[in-house]
Scaffold this motif. Structure first.
Motif, PDB file in Angstrom:
ATOM      1  N   PRO A 156       0.802  -1.232   0.000  1.00 42.02           N
ATOM      2  CA  PRO A 156       0.000   0.000   0.000  1.00 42.02           C
ATOM      3  C   PRO A 156       0.834   1.281   0.000  1.00 42.02           C
ATOM      4  N   ASP A 157       2.090   1.202   0.441  1.00 44.29           N
ATOM      5  CA  ASP A 157       2.886   2.432   0.530  1.00 44.29           C
ATOM      6  C   ASP A 157       3.726   2.726  -0.706  1.00 44.29           C
ATOM      7  N   LEU A 158       3.733   1.772  -1.655  1.00 41.99           N
ATOM      8  CA  LEU A 158       4.578   1.991  -2.835  1.00 41.99           C
ATOM      9  C   LEU A 158       3.793   2.677  -3.947  1.00 41.99           C
ATOM     10  N   PRO A 159       4.426   3.636  -4.642  1.00 44.17           N
ATOM     11  CA  PRO A 159       3.750   4.196  -5.813  1.00 44.17           C
ATOM     12  C   PRO A 159       3.579   3.120  -6.888  1.00 44.17           C
ATOM     13  N   GLN A 160       2.426   3.121  -7.537  1.00 40.52           N
ATOM     14  CA  GLN A 160       2.166   2.141  -8.596  1.00 40.52           C
ATOM     15  C   GLN A 160       1.789   2.911  -9.850  1.00 40.52           C
ATOM     16  N   VAL A 161       2.335   2.465 -10.973  1.00 38.34           N
ATOM     17  CA  VAL A 161       2.167   3.217 -12.224  1.00 38.34           C
ATOM     18  C   VAL A 161       1.589   2.286 -13.287  1.00 38.34           C
ATOM     19  N   ALA A 162       0.615   2.800 -14.029  1.00 33.97           N
ATOM     20  CA  ALA A 162       0.055   2.041 -15.152  1.00 33.97           C
ATOM     21  C   ALA A 162       0.732   2.509 -16.435  1.00 33.97           C
ATOM     22  N   VAL A 163       1.276   1.550 -17.186  1.00 30.61           N
ATOM     23  CA  VAL A 163       1.910   1.877 -18.465  1.00 30.61           C
ATOM     24  C   VAL A 163       1.043   1.238 -19.553  1.00 30.61           C
ATOM     25  N   PHE A 164       0.444   2.089 -20.361  1.00 31.60           N
ATOM     26  CA  PHE A 164      -0.611   1.653 -21.273  1.00 31.60           C
ATOM     27  C   PHE A 164      -0.074   1.262 -22.652  1.00 31.60           C
ATOM     28  N   ASP A 165      -0.579   0.138 -23.182  1.00 29.09           N
ATOM     29  CA  ASP A 165      -0.259  -0.275 -24.552  1.00 29.09           C
ATOM     30  C   ASP A 165      -0.708   0.771 -25.573  1.00 29.09           C
ATOM     31  N   THR A 166      -1.767   1.494 -25.234  1.00 32.55           N
ATOM     32  CA  THR A 166      -2.362   2.434 -26.182  1.00 32.55           C
ATOM     33  C   THR A 166      -1.591   3.764 -26.257  1.00 32.55           C
ATOM     34  N   ALA A 167      -0.797   4.071 -25.210  1.00 31.99           N
ATOM     35  CA  ALA A 167      -0.240   5.426 -25.092  1.00 31.99           C
ATOM     36  C   ALA A 167       0.619   5.827 -26.292  1.00 31.99           C
ATOM     37  N   PHE A 168       1.499   4.928 -26.711  1.00 30.70           N
ATOM     38  CA  PHE A 168       2.427   5.278 -27.801  1.00 30.70           C
ATOM     39  C   PHE A 168       1.686   5.682 -29.076  1.00 30.70           C
ATOM     40  N   HIS A 169       0.494   5.130 -29.257  1.00 25.77           N
ATOM     41  CA  HIS A 169      -0.234   5.378 -30.517  1.00 25.77           C
ATOM     42  C   HIS A 169      -1.056   6.659 -30.486  1.00 25.77           C
ATOM     43  N   SER A 170      -0.976   7.392 -29.381  1.00 24.91           N
ATOM     44  CA  SER A 170      -1.845   8.564 -29.263  1.00 24.91           C
ATOM     45  C   SER A 170      -1.482   9.652 -30.279  1.00 24.91           C
ATOM     46  N   THR A 171      -0.310   9.507 -30.920  1.00 23.69           N
ATOM     47  CA  THR A 171       0.071  10.496 -31.935  1.00 23.69           C
ATOM     48  C   THR A 171      -0.490  10.150 -33.319  1.00 23.69           C
ATOM     49  N   MET A 172      -1.201   9.027 -33.405  1.00 22.34           N
ATOM     50  CA  MET A 172      -1.699   8.597 -34.722  1.00 22.34           C
ATOM     51  C   MET A 172      -2.533   9.720 -35.350  1.00 22.34           C
ATOM     52  N   PRO A 173      -2.230  10.096 -36.591  1.00 23.92           N
ATOM     53  CA  PRO A 173      -2.994  11.182 -37.209  1.00 23.92           C
ATOM     54  C   PRO A 173      -4.479  10.829 -37.324  1.00 23.92           C
ATOM     55  N   LEU A 174      -5.312  11.866 -37.342  1.00 21.14           N
ATOM     56  CA  LEU A 174      -6.762  11.653 -37.419  1.00 21.14           C
ATOM     57  C   LEU A 174      -7.154  10.768 -38.585  1.00 21.14           C
ATOM     58  N   ALA A 175      -6.480  10.964 -39.731  1.00 20.21           N
ATOM     59  CA  ALA A 175      -6.852  10.189 -40.926  1.00 20.21           C
ATOM     60  C   ALA A 175      -6.667   8.693 -40.688  1.00 20.21           C
ATOM     61  N   ALA A 176      -5.709   8.326 -39.837  1.00 17.49           N
ATOM     62  CA  ALA A 176      -5.447   6.905 -39.576  1.00 17.49           C
ATOM     63  C   ALA A 176      -6.290   6.380 -38.419  1.00 17.49           C
ATOM     64  N   ARG A 177      -6.679   7.256 -37.521  1.00 15.23           N
ATOM     65  CA  ARG A 177      -7.368   6.717 -36.340  1.00 15.23           C
ATOM     66  C   ARG A 177      -8.892   6.829 -36.427  1.00 15.23           C
ATOM     67  N   THR A 178      -9.395   7.400 -37.515  1.00 15.58           N
ATOM     68  CA  THR A 178     -10.828   7.631 -37.623  1.00 15.58           C
ATOM     69  C   THR A 178     -11.502   6.531 -38.446  1.00 15.58           C
ATOM     70  N   TYR A 179     -12.572   5.955 -37.903  1.00 15.82           N
ATOM     71  CA  TYR A 179     -13.379   5.009 -38.684  1.00 15.82           C
ATOM     72  C   TYR A 179     -14.365   5.810 -39.530  1.00 15.82           C
ATOM     73  N   ALA A 180     -14.554   5.390 -40.768  1.00 11.95           N
ATOM     74  CA  ALA A 180     -15.449   6.126 -41.671  1.00 11.95           C
ATOM     75  C   ALA A 180     -16.895   5.702 -41.425  1.00 11.95           C
ATOM     76  N   VAL A 181     -17.407   6.107 -40.280  1.00  5.69           N
ATOM     77  CA  VAL A 181     -18.804   5.785 -39.937  1.00  5.69           C
ATOM     78  C   VAL A 181     -19.520   7.081 -39.564  1.00  5.69           C
ATOM     79  N   ASP A 182     -20.825   6.981 -39.378  1.00  7.34           N
ATOM     80  CA  ASP A 182     -21.643   8.140 -38.996  1.00  7.34           C
ATOM     81  C   ASP A 182     -20.968   8.908 -37.855  1.00  7.34           C
ATOM     82  N   HIS A 183     -20.713  10.169 -38.113  1.00  5.15           N
ATOM     83  CA  HIS A 183     -19.946  10.981 -37.174  1.00  5.15           C
ATOM     84  C   HIS A 183     -20.596  11.053 -35.784  1.00  5.15           C
TER      85      HIS A 183
END
Ligand code: ADP
Ligand code: UVW
Ligand code: MG
Length: 416
Positions: A156-183
Motif C-alpha cells: 500500500p505504501d509503494l507508488p504504482q504506475v500504469a503503463v498503457f499499450d495504447t499510449a504510444f499510438h496517441s500520436t496517430m494522425p486523425l486520418a489513420a485513427r478515424t473510422y469512416a462511420v456516422d460521425h
C-alpha cells in the motif's frame, strides 16, 4: 552513413546472478527517500494476463534485473494457483528479499481508453477509468486490473504506475485513427482506433532506429508477432498508423484472434442466431490460427505444415498473406522505410515466418539475407547487403520500458 550497418548488436553477458547485484540495500524503504536516494530506482514490473502473471525486478542504475518470473495456469482446473490474489501473493514471497529496496511497481495495462495518453500514477480514479475500458479489451484489462488491485493491497505504501499499450499510438494522425462511420454515432459511442503493443513498439522502434544510426529520425515498420500480433508504422519516433483498432481484434491474424474481417460477417452470424457475446468470444478466443487449424502456437502450426497438414498450411498462408499486405500498406503510408523490425515470440524466433512474409517484396527493395535470417536469436540485422530497406530482429523488452516509464512518473510526482 551505412544504413545496413555491420550486423551484430548482442547484449553483453548477463551477470552470473543478477539477484546478487539487486541485493545492494536501497533507500526506497525510507518514506522520505527519492528513487535516487539509495542508488538506482528498483522497479517491480508486473504483466498480469488472463491466465499468467509475468514479473521482474529491475534496478535501473545497471540496468540489472532478476530472472523474469512467470506464474501460469491461474484459475485452470488442477492448478495450485486459484486466482490472481494467490499468484501475486506468490510474487510477493518471491521478491520479499528485495521488498525493502523497491521504489515503485509498474503495471502493463493494455487499454487506456480515451483518457490516458501517457503512463500514469495509479489512484482510485485511474482504476475506475481502466475499468471503464474493460469492454474494449475484455481479454486483457480485467487481468491487468486484478494485478493492480492485489499489489495495491500488498504494497500500500509503494507508488504504482500504469503503463498503457495504447499510449504510444496517441500520436496517430486523425486520418489513420478515424473510422469512416456516422460521425454522430462515432462521437456518442467513442468509436475510434487506439492501437496496442505500444510499449513494445516504442522500445523496438527506438532500438531499430539506433541500429541504423538514425536515432529519433528513422521510419520503421514494427511487426510485433506474439500471441497478439500487430504492425505499426513509426515515423521519427511517432506512430503514424497501426493495425489494431478500437480493440486488440483488428488487423493481423493472431493466435486466437481473427484480425480484419468484413463487419458484414458479424451481422450475418447474429441474424443466423448467434448472440453478440458468442460472436465476440468466437472472434477473440477461437479464431486466428486456432480457428483455422486447431493450434494457436506457431511452433505447433509449423511442425504440422512440415508434415504436410493442409489445415495448418492454410492457416500459415493466411497469417503470412495478411502480414505481407500490411507491410506493403505501411511502405505506402511511410513513403520511405529505413527498417522493418521483427519482434515478439514469433517475430524473434521464426526464420521461416520472416522468410515467407518477406518473399515477393524484393522489387520493393526488401531483401533478406538467408544466412543472417537463420542465425541466432539476438538483436541483429538480417537484410542482404543490397537491400534498400534494413531488416532487423529486435527482441522486445516491455519490462525494461515499463520500468523506465514507471521511474519517470515517480520522479516527476516527487518533484511536483
Ligand atoms: N521458435 C519459435 N518458432 C515459432 N514461433 C515461436 C517460437 N518460439 C515462440 N514462438 C511463438 O511465440 C508465441 C508467443 O509469443 P510471446 O511474444 O512470447 O507472447 P505474448 O503475447 O504472450 O507475450 C507463441 O504462440 C509461439 O507460437
Ligand atoms: C494487446 C495484445 O494483443 O497483447 P498480447 O499480445 O499480450 O495479447
Ligand atoms: Mg506479449
Amino acid at each position: 552513413m551505412d544504413r545496413r550497418g555491420s550486423g551484430e548488436g548482442r547484449r553483453g553477458p548477463a551477470p552470473a546472478d543478477p539477484r546478487a547485484r539487486l541485493a545492494v540495500p536501497r533507500g526506497a524503504s525510507d518514506p522520505d527517500s527519492t528513487p535516487e536516494a539509495g542508488g538506482g530506482p528498483v522497479i517491480l514490473v508486473i504483466n498480469s494476463g488472463s491466465s499468467s502473471v509475468k514479473y521482474q525486478l529491475i534496478d535501473l542504475d545497471g540496468p540489472e534485473r532478476t530472472k523474469p518470473g512467470k506464474i501460469e495456469n491461474i484459475g485452470e482446473p488442477g492448478s495450485e494457483v486459484p486466482d490472481h490474489e494467490a499468484a501475486l501473493t506468490r510474487v510477493a514471497d518471491e521478491v520479499s528479499a528485495h521488498s525493502g529496496e523497491l521504489t515503485a511497481i509498474g503495471h502493463r495495462v493494455v487499454h487506456g481508453g480515451p483518457v490516458f495518453i501517457e503512463p500514469t500514477l495509479i489512484t482510485d480514479e485511474v482504476v475506475k477509468h481502466i475499468q471503464e475500458a474493460v469492454p474494449l479489451a475484455p481479454l486483457h484489462n480485467p487481468a491487468n486490473l486484478a494485478g493492480i488491485e492485489v499489489t495495491r493491497r500488498l504494497w500500500p505504501d509503494l507508488p504504482q504506475v500504469a503503463v498503457f499499450d495504447t499510449a504510444f499510438h496517441s500520436t496517430m494522425p486523425l486520418a489513420a485513427r478515424t473510422y469512416a462511420v456516422d460521425h454522430e454515432v462515432a462521437q456518442r459511442y467513442g468509436l475510434r482506433r487506439y492501437g496496442f503493443h505500444g510499449t513494445s513498439t516504442a522500445y523496438v522502434s527506438r532500438v531499430a532506429a539506433e541500429l541504423v544510426d538514425r536515432a529519433g529520425l528513422a521510419n520503421v515498420i514494427v511487426l510485433h508477432l506474439g500471441n497478439g500480433a500487430s504492425a505499426t508504422a513509426v515515423a521519427a519516433g511517432r506512430c503514424v498508423d497501426t493495425s489494431m483498432g478500437m480493440t486488440p481484434l483488428e488487423g493481423l491474424v493472431m493466435g486466437t484472434r481473427s484480425g480484419d474481417l468484413d463487419p458484414g460477417t458479424i451481422f450475418h452470424l447474429i441474424r443466423g442466431g448467434m448472440a453478440p457475446d458468442e460472436v465476440e468470444s468466437m472472434l477473440i478466443e477461437r479464431s486466428g490460427l486456432l480457428g483455422l487449424c486447431g493450434d494457436n502456437d506457431m511452433r505447433a502450426v509449423l511442425a504440422r505444415v512440415e508434415s504436410g497438414d493442409e489445415a495448418a498450411a492454410l492457416a500459415y498462408d493466411v497469417y503470412c498473406h495478411r502480414l505481407r499486405k500490411y507491410i506493403g500498406a505501411y511502405c505506402a503510408v511511410l513513403g520511405e522505410v529505413d527498417v522493418i523490425a521483427f519482434t515478439g515470440g514469433v517475430g524473434e524466433n521464426s526464420a521461416l515466418v520472416r522468410r515467407s512474409v518477406l518473399s515477393g517484396l524484393e522489387h520493393m527493395g526488401i531483401r533478406l539475407d538467408p544466412l543472417r535470417n537463420m542465425s541466432g536469436d539476438a538483436k541483429r540485422l538480417i537484410s542482404a547487403d543490397d537491400s534498400d530497406v534494413v531488416i532487423a530482429v529486435v527482441p522486445t523488452d516491455e519490462e525494461l520500458e515499463i520500468a523506465r516509464e514507471t521511474s519517470l512518473v515517480v520522479s516527476r510526482t516527487i518533484s511536483e
